[in-house]
Structures are given as C-alpha cells and as structure tokens.
Design an enzyme around this catalytic site. Sequence first.
Site, PDB file in Angstrom:
ATOM      1  N   ASP A  16      37.848  40.642  43.159  1.00 44.39           N
ATOM      2  CA  ASP A  16      37.214  39.962  44.127  1.00 44.39           C
ATOM      3  C   ASP A  16      37.374  40.582  45.377  1.00 44.39           C
ATOM      4  OD1 ASP A  16      40.258  39.484  43.739  1.00 44.39           O
ATOM      5  OD2 ASP A  16      40.050  37.745  45.227  1.00 44.39           O
TER       6      ASP A  16
ATOM      7  N   ASP B 260      39.570  48.425  48.797  1.00 41.58           N
ATOM      8  CA  ASP B 260      40.083  47.092  48.213  1.00 41.58           C
ATOM      9  C   ASP B 260      39.216  46.337  47.476  1.00 41.58           C
ATOM     10  OD1 ASP B 260      42.255  45.614  48.302  1.00 41.58           O
ATOM     11  OD2 ASP B 260      41.881  44.732  50.229  1.00 41.58           O
TER      12      ASP B 260
ATOM     13  N   GLU C  22      46.363  48.887  44.707  1.00 42.94           N
ATOM     14  CA  GLU C  22      46.135  48.489  46.182  1.00 42.94           C
ATOM     15  C   GLU C  22      45.979  49.451  47.053  1.00 42.94           C
ATOM     16  OE1 GLU C  22      45.329  45.645  47.650  1.00 42.94           O
ATOM     17  OE2 GLU C  22      45.695  44.071  45.901  1.00 42.94           O
TER      18      GLU C  22
ATOM     19  N   HIS D 217      42.160  43.699  41.116  1.00 38.63           N
ATOM     20  CA  HIS D 217      41.409  42.595  41.150  1.00 38.63           C
ATOM     21  C   HIS D 217      39.760  43.088  41.630  1.00 38.63           C
ATOM     22  CE1 HIS D 217      41.250  42.908  45.833  1.00 38.63           C
ATOM     23  NE2 HIS D 217      42.586  43.484  45.804  1.00 38.63           N
TER      24      HIS D 217
ATOM     25  N   HIS E 140      39.047  45.442  54.633  1.00 36.94           N
ATOM     26  CA  HIS E 140      38.764  43.984  55.168  1.00 36.94           C
ATOM     27  C   HIS E 140      37.782  44.160  56.582  1.00 36.94           C
ATOM     28  CE1 HIS E 140      41.965  41.407  53.178  1.00 36.94           C
ATOM     29  NE2 HIS E 140      41.383  42.500  52.319  1.00 36.94           N
TER      30      HIS E 140
ATOM     31  N   GLU F 183      42.877  37.444  43.832  1.00 37.47           N
ATOM     32  CA  GLU F 183      44.042  37.983  44.736  1.00 37.47           C
ATOM     33  C   GLU F 183      43.510  37.753  46.038  1.00 37.47           C
ATOM     34  OE1 GLU F 183      46.346  40.938  46.633  1.00 37.47           O
ATOM     35  OE2 GLU F 183      44.104  40.540  46.779  1.00 37.47           O
ATOM     36  N   GLU F 184      42.642  37.934  46.686  1.00 35.99           N
ATOM     37  CA  GLU F 184      42.227  37.912  48.043  1.00 35.99           C
ATOM     38  C   GLU F 184      42.201  36.145  48.331  1.00 35.99           C
ATOM     39  OE1 GLU F 184      42.439  40.269  49.920  1.00 35.99           O
ATOM     40  OE2 GLU F 184      41.550  42.128  49.081  1.00 35.99           O
TER      41      GLU F 184
END
Length: 377
Positions: free
Chosen positions: A69, A100, A163, A67, A349, A134-135
Amino acid sequence: MQNDTLALAQALIACRSLTPFDEGCQEILINRLEKIGFGIERIRCGEVDNLWARRGTNAPLLCFAGHTDVVPTGPINKWDSDPFKPEIRDDRLYGRGAADMKGSLAAFVTAIEAFVARHPDHGGSIALLITSDEEGVAIDGTVRVVEALKARNELIDYCIVGEPTCVDHLGDTIKNGRRGSLSGILTVKGIQGHIAYPHLAKNPIHLAAPAIAELTQTRWDEGNEYFPPTTWQISNINGGTGATNVIPGEVTMLFNFRFSTASTVESLKARVHEILNRQDFDYDLKWEFSGKPYLTPRGNLVDAISNAIRTVVGIEPELSTSGGTSDGRFIADICPQVVEMGPRNATIHKLNEYVEVKDLEQLPEIYRLTLELLLLR
C-alpha cells in the site's frame, strides 16, 4: 537481475494500491514466487490483503517484510508525471511507492530468485510477509499475520524490513530498532463560569499549568547505547467555548511518549499518574499504546547485512533507531533479530517520489548476499 528489478518495480508502481487496497500487487509477487517453490498463504482481513510465502521448512528462517500500500498522491497536477505511470528520467524511477516501498519489494523477489538459482538446495528457509495495511491504521495487516504465525508456533529467526532507511547513499543507514509510542488523552476538570467572576469558577487551564510544566521538564530516562532519551510532547490542547468571557469547564490535552527500551509502558504511566495525583484537580486520563520499542543489537543479522553493504556499495553503514514506528514492532514479537534497510528516504510521501535506478541495481545484490551469509553458513 538488475533490469528485472526495475521492470518489476515499474509493474508494482502501476497498481493504484492506495491504503488499504493491494490492487493486484501481491498477485504479481505470488506469480514469481510460486515458480521458485514458495508455498503461498493469502490472509485477508476486512479490506486488507496479506501474504505469507515460505520456501523450506528448516531453520534458520530469514523473512523479508514489506507493504504494497501507498499513501495518497496529493494533487496529481503538481506531479511532473502520472504517479501511477512509472517513468524513468535522469536515471531515476518516478512514481508513488517507488521508494516506499515497491522498489524494495521488487528487490526482495529478484534477490531471492538469483539466490535460489545459484543455491537450489540451500539450508534454512526464506519467507516474505507482505501487507496492504502499513500506511494506514495497521490493525489488519502485519499484526494479523504475526498473530497467525504465533498461534501455530511458526517463529522467524531473522527479518529484513524493506523500509526506506538511507539518507545520502544506499546502504548508509540500517535501522536496528525503533522507539515505542504511547499516547494519552488527559482531561482536567474545572468549573465553568463568567470570566469577570473567577471566584465562582475554577479554570482548568490554570490548574493544569503546573503539571504541564513538570511533565515537560521530567527526565524520563537516559536512553542507552542505541536509543536517545525518552521524550514527552503535547500535540494538542483544547478548552473553552470560543467566547472570550467564559472560563472553560474542562481542558483536554493530547500527548505522546516516544520511548526507548530504557523505559516500559508501565513505568511511564506510573510516573505520569504520580505527577498528576499531586495536583489540586480532578482529571481523566485515557491511554493508547500503539507500539513497543524493539532493538536488535549487533549479531548475525546486523553483521551479515553490514558485510553485504560493504561488499556491494563500499561504505560502512550506520546503525540508527531514529524515526517513527514501523511494522518491525509487530514482527519483533516472533523474531529476535529485526532490521530495516531499503533505499533513500528523501522523497517518500512527497510529490514526485522516486528511487535511483542505480539503487535498484545494488539493493537486490545486498539482499542476495545477506541470504548467502545467513543461509549458507
């Protein structure tokens, strides 16, 4: 390939691709992929950009999935550098999405480029499935691409999701499955009344207490070789008017199962209702199923990427199914062998997210060697 991976990761990080927006990341990838013979299919759903790119028509098909995003940055003034201006400090590449998972996306592309340069007439096919959803809620992303592929019977033999899976060292952990997620909203009904006259009311919190106790102590399954036992957890309870002298008329509980392949959605629902139906109260229960479990036992894909890790990094990877859900749960519908393997996840994150520059040197080598082991058989 090593410096190229770092440069491509920096270009991707510079795109402010906050969920669900791609902000040009996929066009950067497409520009590279078209030059080495990939057919490009853009699948836009609402605000979400999805990409299906494929080189070749023969089996087996090895797909790299990920992903573009990223999650919000949090307070930018608490970062040591602008999260969307990639910066290298102390042999680390800093920026939102570095781990990520824009580092993995860059490694996908440079690994494929190197593989194609060495083996232009390779067997099988290579694909990339990339989304910008995805997030977030993940309803217009990978699942939509999988639906489109399934409708035309275009199936995947092997899939590597990029991931961030590793803990202490690159390559130390491969996710070969994930638990499923099943949530419920349970409302237990009582009769509201004055707390000084309990005989004129019916307290739903008191009524629900025995059921809660039984649900928390139920052994749902024993797990298996790859999964721990299924868990049931309450995440929220709400009842009452806010006053201290009013018995509430109802209480609402939010709960969630994280379940293994040892249980099914149907079996878990049935056991919950059996427990609730033995209680002396009226209730409503609404279910939300957000992801079934999937598992890839040892086989061609697990063996190939494990061998690649041993060759490139020199360590023995551990197979794990821990953590939350991922888009692998959607891809498993059309692919019998799905694993996740990417960089370390210690800073994902968080403020000052980073990926080790060395990891960006070794990760594409792992992916490239995996391609060779699976497509040059």
